[in-house]
Design a protein around this motif. Sequence first.
Motif, PDB file in Angstrom:
ATOM      1  N   GLY A 267       0.817  -1.205   0.000  1.00 26.53           N
ATOM      2  CA  GLY A 267       0.000   0.000   0.000  1.00 26.53           C
ATOM      3  C   GLY A 267       0.854   1.259   0.000  1.00 26.53           C
ATOM      4  O   GLY A 267       2.081   1.220   0.160  1.00 26.53           O
ATOM      5  N   HIS A 268       0.217   2.401  -0.192  1.00 33.84           N
ATOM      6  CA  HIS A 268       0.887   3.691  -0.166  1.00 33.84           C
ATOM      7  C   HIS A 268       0.192   4.594   0.849  1.00 33.84           C
ATOM      8  O   HIS A 268      -1.036   4.558   0.981  1.00 33.84           O
ATOM      9  N   PHE A 269       0.969   5.380   1.555  1.00 29.98           N
ATOM     10  CA  PHE A 269       0.388   6.315   2.513  1.00 29.98           C
ATOM     11  C   PHE A 269       1.229   7.580   2.560  1.00 29.98           C
ATOM     12  O   PHE A 269       2.389   7.605   2.126  1.00 29.98           O
ATOM     13  N   THR A 270       0.624   8.627   3.078  1.00 26.98           N
ATOM     14  CA  THR A 270       1.278   9.925   3.169  1.00 26.98           C
ATOM     15  C   THR A 270       1.397  10.336   4.628  1.00 26.98           C
ATOM     16  O   THR A 270       0.436  10.246   5.385  1.00 26.98           O
ATOM     17  N   ILE A 271       2.601  10.778   5.007  1.00 29.61           N
ATOM     18  CA  ILE A 271       2.856  11.281   6.359  1.00 29.61           C
ATOM     19  C   ILE A 271       2.805  12.804   6.327  1.00 29.61           C
ATOM     20  O   ILE A 271       3.514  13.444   5.546  1.00 29.61           O
ATOM     21  N   HIS A 272       1.956  13.383   7.160  1.00 30.81           N
ATOM     22  CA  HIS A 272       1.871  14.840   7.292  1.00 30.81           C
ATOM     23  C   HIS A 272       2.511  15.213   8.625  1.00 30.81           C
ATOM     24  O   HIS A 272       1.848  15.198   9.668  1.00 30.81           O
ATOM     25  N   ARG A 273       3.782  15.545   8.610  1.00 35.25           N
ATOM     26  CA  ARG A 273       4.493  15.844   9.850  1.00 35.25           C
ATOM     27  C   ARG A 273       4.143  17.238  10.363  1.00 35.25           C
ATOM     28  O   ARG A 273       3.706  18.111   9.615  1.00 35.25           O
TER      29      ARG A 273
ATOM     30  N   ASN B  53       5.955  19.616  11.194  1.00 36.23           N
ATOM     31  CA  ASN B  53       6.751  20.724  10.672  1.00 36.23           C
ATOM     32  C   ASN B  53       6.393  21.085   9.235  1.00 36.23           C
ATOM     33  O   ASN B  53       7.050  21.917   8.606  1.00 36.23           O
ATOM     34  N   GLY B  54       5.338  20.446   8.719  1.00 38.48           N
ATOM     35  CA  GLY B  54       4.889  20.747   7.371  1.00 38.48           C
ATOM     36  C   GLY B  54       5.418  19.818   6.303  1.00 38.48           C
ATOM     37  O   GLY B  54       4.951  19.850   5.156  1.00 38.48           O
ATOM     38  N   ASP B  55       6.422  18.983   6.637  1.00 41.51           N
ATOM     39  CA  ASP B  55       6.947  18.036   5.663  1.00 41.51           C
ATOM     40  C   ASP B  55       5.904  16.976   5.330  1.00 41.51           C
ATOM     41  O   ASP B  55       5.135  16.545   6.197  1.00 41.51           O
ATOM     42  N   VAL B  56       5.882  16.575   4.081  1.00 40.14           N
ATOM     43  CA  VAL B  56       4.968  15.536   3.623  1.00 40.14           C
ATOM     44  C   VAL B  56       5.789  14.412   3.007  1.00 40.14           C
ATOM     45  O   VAL B  56       6.656  14.670   2.167  1.00 40.14           O
ATOM     46  N   GLY B  57       5.556  13.183   3.439  1.00 40.04           N
ATOM     47  CA  GLY B  57       6.269  12.043   2.895  1.00 40.04           C
ATOM     48  C   GLY B  57       5.317  11.053   2.263  1.00 40.04           C
ATOM     49  O   GLY B  57       4.339  10.635   2.897  1.00 40.04           O
ATOM     50  N   ASN B  58       5.567  10.697   1.009  1.00 39.21           N
ATOM     51  CA  ASN B  58       4.757   9.707   0.315  1.00 39.21           C
ATOM     52  C   ASN B  58       5.469   8.365   0.370  1.00 39.21           C
ATOM     53  O   ASN B  58       6.506   8.171  -0.269  1.00 39.21           O
TER      54      ASN B  58
END
Length: 272
Positions: free
Chosen positions: A167-173, A175-180
């Motif tokens: 699966g794929h998910f997105t991290i919304h940290r 500090n504003g960083d977004v990780g796919n």
Amino acid sequence: MTRGPAWEALTDPTRRAIVRRLATGERTAGELAELFQIARPGVSRHLRVLREHGVVTVRADGQRRIYRLRLEAISGIERWCGEVVSLARTSLGERGTGAPAREASGKGRQMMDGLLGVLRNGTAGSAVATFDRVYHVGVDDLWAAITDPERLGGWFARLDGDLHERGHFTIHRHNGDVGNCHVLECSAPRRFSFEWPTPTETLVTVTVMPDRSDTRIELRHENLTPTQAPDLAAGWDAYLHTLDDYLSDRPLRDWHSSFDSVRAGYRAQLPL
């Protein structure tokens, strides 16, 4: 006090790492080679030494050879170490020749320098951050805390997407960083691994295992660049403290303060 033949086999750090992995379940030589980024013949040599010393057993499964840890083979080492620790605590604590050994808190074990993790050089100029911590909760509870998006939002970050294998998910940290991210493995309630671009492609592997009445978590973040590694390690350090608060139903400590307090320590572990 006797050490037994297993002691000699475990003097090598790679073999100790292999044993730690096998403590979480059976593996093939190929799986271990992939985990440690070691050539297959090298892993096979280490496994042969472990097998000759009775630390592991091997069985055939079609064309595969499956390796399994023999717990009884290393129990003598555990007893020997326990006796030494007991003697040291009694001697050093009562005679004043040194500080009594620090007990591991029920919520985790902390390094002597106040850091929860270790940074070291990896392959091809990369760096690896590793953490080993124990929590006073059951395996299922800890597994849910690291894989359930709603619970992850309580101590880590908001996640959107699918946390199942492939699966794929997105991290919304915060500090504003977004990780796919891309899930590589989700074997409940034991191992969760995913690719995380930070922005380079990195790999995070979290292993959960029983530790008597508690639960141990091993976290490994690899393929880091030397410049980003200290900050990422400090971030995980802060998050693992926050996880401690979350599981204990305590107010969450300030993440930024935790991060700032250990950042220099991780930079010292891996100087540029």
